[in-house]
Write a protein that holds these residues in place. Structure first.
Motif, short mmCIF file in Angstrom:
data_model
loop_
_atom_site.label_atom_id
_atom_site.label_comp_id
_atom_site.label_asym_id
_atom_site.label_seq_id
_atom_site.Cartn_x
_atom_site.Cartn_y
_atom_site.Cartn_z
N ILE A 128 95.67 90.30 71.91
CA ILE A 128 94.06 89.93 71.68
C ILE A 128 93.69 89.40 70.12
O ILE A 128 92.72 88.79 69.99
CB ILE A 128 93.45 91.46 71.70
CG1 ILE A 128 92.05 91.08 72.12
CG2 ILE A 128 93.75 92.40 70.59
CD1 ILE A 128 91.24 92.29 72.40
N ASP A 129 94.86 89.65 69.27
CA ASP A 129 94.52 88.91 67.67
C ASP A 129 94.88 87.48 67.91
O ASP A 129 94.51 86.84 66.94
CB ASP A 129 95.24 89.74 66.78
CG ASP A 129 95.13 91.28 66.67
OD1 ASP A 129 93.93 91.58 66.96
OD2 ASP A 129 96.10 92.09 66.30
N SER A 130 95.37 86.92 68.86
CA SER A 130 95.97 85.65 68.65
C SER A 130 94.88 84.72 69.42
O SER A 130 94.28 85.06 70.20
CB SER A 130 97.08 85.28 69.29
OG SER A 130 97.29 85.58 70.67
N LEU A 131 94.71 83.51 68.82
CA LEU A 131 93.71 82.51 69.65
C LEU A 131 94.58 81.55 70.35
O LEU A 131 95.44 80.77 69.99
CB LEU A 131 92.93 81.75 68.56
CG LEU A 131 91.94 80.76 68.82
CD1 LEU A 131 91.09 81.46 69.67
CD2 LEU A 131 91.12 80.25 67.62
N VAL A 132 94.51 81.92 71.74
CA VAL A 132 95.15 80.89 72.53
C VAL A 132 94.14 80.06 73.33
O VAL A 132 92.99 80.45 73.79
CB VAL A 132 95.89 81.66 73.65
CG1 VAL A 132 96.60 80.98 74.55
CG2 VAL A 132 96.70 82.60 72.98
N THR A 133 94.30 78.69 73.23
CA THR A 133 93.62 77.79 73.99
C THR A 133 94.21 77.21 75.10
O THR A 133 95.48 77.00 75.08
CB THR A 133 93.18 76.72 73.00
OG1 THR A 133 94.33 76.00 72.50
CG2 THR A 133 92.31 77.16 71.75
#
Length: 181
Positions: free
Chosen positions: A63-68
């Motif tokens: 949840i802490d990472s930004l995945v695009t």
């Protein structure tokens, strides 16, 4: 109309299309580079190193990472940005696609994160939810804030200036709103 005139018109159309693509390319280039910097900064924030050089301490959750899945793409003068996020309680994830016509963006601002602002309901958000039990849902809504999810970078006033310039080169006028670090 003669074949020569038709060919001339086609060539002019291709040239103008390439000019337009190259002008909006600057916008996507800036946003994608900033996305990379954001992810690098997020990795630094969530990793603690002890005196021996070992990673310790902080637990890094998905949840802490930004995945695009669609990282700032411009198609037909419309900006698309899709992120993948995990639910906080339920088991599964959701994809959130934001879509806005470049002509509808009027401000770039920063508060808890960096946003593009529009008049009411000009941004379309489609949320695709996927649960571990096999169920799925899809919702669509509209808003006036396009979230970049850039929250970790500080003292980046230069970014607003660069984006405003890139929009101007592409034929769009946007202004800088409030910018709080």
């Amino acid at each position: 109309m003669s074949k020569i005139k038709v060919l001339q018109l086609l060539c002019m159309g291709l040239i103008l299309n390439n000019i337009s693509l190259s002008q909006t390319h600057s916008i996507t280039e800036i946003l994608q580079k900033t996305l990379q910097q954001e992810n690098e900064m997020r990795n630094r924030v969530y990793t603690e190193i002890d005196t021996a050089g070992n990673e310790i301490g902080l637990f890094k959750m998905d949840i802490d990472s930004l995945v695009t899945t669609e990282a700032f793409i411009i198609k037909n003068d419309t900006l698309y940005y899709t992120t993948k996020q995990h639910f906080e309680i339920e088991k599964g994830y959701y994809l959130e696609q934001q879509k806005v016509a470049l002509k509808d963006i009027i401000l770039i601002s920063k508060d808890i994160g960096i946003f593009f602002e529009t008049k009411p309901d000009k941004i379309c958000i489609t949320r695709y939810e996927y649960y571990d039990d096999g169920n799925s849902n899809q919702y669509t809504s509209t808003t006036d804030l396009f979230r970049t999810y850039f929250i970790s970078l500080k003292e980046n006033d230069y970014l607003a200036t660069a984006i405003i310039k890139a929009f101007k080169e592409a034929g769009y006028t946007i202004k800088k709103g409030h910018w709080f670090d």
